[in-house]
Write a protein that holds these residues in place. Structure first.
Motif, mmCIF file in Angstrom:
data_model
loop_
_atom_site.group_PDB
_atom_site.id
_atom_site.type_symbol
_atom_site.label_atom_id
_atom_site.label_comp_id
_atom_site.label_asym_id
_atom_site.label_seq_id
_atom_site.Cartn_x
_atom_site.Cartn_y
_atom_site.Cartn_z
ATOM 1 N N VAL A 298 0.881 -1.159 0.000
ATOM 2 C CA VAL A 298 0.000 0.000 0.000
ATOM 3 C C VAL A 298 0.922 1.213 0.000
ATOM 4 N N LYS A 299 0.564 2.229 -0.749
ATOM 5 C CA LYS A 299 1.355 3.463 -0.769
ATOM 6 C C LYS A 299 0.546 4.560 -0.101
ATOM 7 N N ILE A 300 1.191 5.324 0.757
ATOM 8 C CA ILE A 300 0.536 6.426 1.467
ATOM 9 C C ILE A 300 1.186 7.728 1.032
ATOM 10 N N TYR B 57 -3.663 12.124 4.840
ATOM 11 C CA TYR B 57 -2.967 11.207 3.938
ATOM 12 C C TYR B 57 -3.990 10.406 3.143
ATOM 13 N N VAL B 58 -3.543 9.880 2.020
ATOM 14 C CA VAL B 58 -4.358 8.968 1.225
ATOM 15 C C VAL B 58 -3.556 7.691 1.038
ATOM 16 N N GLY C 249 -6.026 0.392 -7.487
ATOM 17 C CA GLY C 249 -6.616 1.704 -7.724
ATOM 18 C C GLY C 249 -7.530 2.200 -6.615
ATOM 19 N N GLY C 250 -7.725 1.403 -5.581
ATOM 20 C CA GLY C 250 -8.552 1.839 -4.456
ATOM 21 C C GLY C 250 -7.818 2.864 -3.604
#
Length: 147
Positions: free
Chosen positions: A9-11, A19-20, A26-27
């Motif tokens: 997962v990339k934050i 943060y996202v 793509g979620g």
């Protein structure tokens, strides 16, 4: 490890304390410090524990009957002590599940306790990881430093 076992997962920071998190499919999900309606990292941990177990239990029981109610509440206490610093304790996953009357519902009700045990003891990657205490490695972007 093989490529099919790798997860990531990339934050990305969007602003101070916001943060996202994005997955490779793509979620995305926003998170923050709790100053708005975004989930905090601790809430995401609780959701991951409950969500993982919910998926396991749902897959097993819904083969027998579609639930009429299916909800999970995950609770715990955030503490700080000299032993472990900030951490969670008293983690509890509580299911509220009902099935329709009839033979299919009876089979689903009968499978429920076993599915909960299977998820807890073997299937749920998230709670198994937490319970076994898997180490976390933090990589310094500046690289290793000499003493």
């Amino acid at each position: 490890m093989s490529d099919d076992s790798f997860r990531s997962v990339k934050i990305e920071r969007t602003s101070v304390g916001r943060y996202v998190a994005r997955n490779v499919r793509g979620g995305s999900m926003s998170m923050g410090t709790g100053e708005d309606d975004s989930f905090t990292p601790v809430e995401l941990l609780l959701a991951a524990i409950g969500g993982c177990t919910a998926v396991d239990v749902d897959h097993i029981t819904s083969r027998r009957a579609e639930p009429t109610q299916f909800s999970v509440e995950i609770t715990g206490d955030k503490i700080r002590d000299e032993v472990g610093g900030n951490r969670m304790q008293n983690l509890t996953v509580e299911f509220t599940v009902t099935f329709p009357a009839g033979a299919d519902g009876d089979r689903a009700r009968e499978a429920l306790p076993r599915s909960l045990r299977q998820s807890h003891d073997r299937l749920c990657t998230v709670s198994r990881t937490v319970e076994l205490g898997t180490p976390v490695t933090i990589v310094d972007p500046a690289g290793p430093t000499a003493d």
